[in-house]
Design an enzyme around this catalytic site. Sequence first.
Site, mmCIF file in Angstrom:
data_model
loop_
_atom_site.group_PDB
_atom_site.id
_atom_site.type_symbol
_atom_site.label_atom_id
_atom_site.label_comp_id
_atom_site.label_asym_id
_atom_site.label_seq_id
_atom_site.Cartn_x
_atom_site.Cartn_y
_atom_site.Cartn_z
ATOM 1 N N SER A 139 0.840 -1.375 -0.097
ATOM 2 C CA SER A 139 -0.138 0.123 0.306
ATOM 3 C C SER A 139 1.022 1.297 0.088
ATOM 4 O O SER A 139 2.184 1.181 0.121
ATOM 5 C CB SER A 139 -0.597 0.190 1.492
ATOM 6 N N TYR A 153 -2.296 -0.743 11.082
ATOM 7 C CA TYR A 153 -2.283 -0.964 9.697
ATOM 8 C C TYR A 153 -1.055 -0.762 9.050
ATOM 9 O O TYR A 153 0.264 -1.378 7.700
ATOM 10 C CB TYR A 153 -3.295 -0.645 8.605
#
Length: 281
Positions: A139, A153
């Site tokens: 990501s 995360y």
Amino acid sequence: MENLKNKVWFVTGASKGLGLTLVKRLLNDGYQVAATSRSKQSLIEAISNTTENFLPLEVELTNEKSIKDVVVETLKHFNTIDILVNNAGYGQIGTVEELRDEEVRNNYDVNVFGLLNVTRQVLPHLRAKQSGHIFNISSIGGFVGGFAAWGIYCSTKFAVAGLTEALAVEVKPFGVNVTLVYPGYFRTNFLSKDSVLAPRNPIDEYLEARQSQIAHQNEIDGNQPGDPNKAIDVLIQMSKEQNPPLHLFLGQDAYDISKNKLEEVSKELEHWKSYTLSTGF
């Protein structure tokens, strides 16, 4: 011309998001695909393909035996695996302080250890046949971590980035390519309530984190700037490249955010250079 039917893709997290878009496109283009999800039925319903080219698989990513079984089943069905896409993962919202140990470990179990488990089971086959390509989906949060409420995360995706860089060096002698993918915001269901988890015990004092949480769930979801179909175009093209990139950023936002970080790091590196170099004997 490339014989598409000779290429077998193994895709995790295939029942939604970029994984679902990828599997649909691959099957439409004539590739053979083994696709995994926690629910085989949801996968079948989402893909709606009953040809021999599609092998839906139910797997528990935190259980290595479960993964080994589906890899064996894939090899039995297709005889090979050419391209592995470690796409499975989920978002966990919450500041470093407010997330419980269980919430943190669960996010690592899926996003990091799940990816590791799959990779370890597929690698012996790729190494033996001296070819293949592994896509690890990180990501932009795996390159830039400065987002309030996304620290845990982001840390899972930073872990994916670190292990992928090492993996690329380790498997290069065996003819296996590795690409680390940093997507920005793409218009999938990643931010929907069943894909991203909110903290169980939010702390009201973290105003910026709460604002970020509300924005992601109510404003950004459904309005992401990235087209998932165009992201898939890039991934498929990269699978055909003889020398594909190790680092692949997807989206204007990913480009801008990463470029800003590189400039900031470079500026700090030079500003504090005298201290950095002062530590030798």
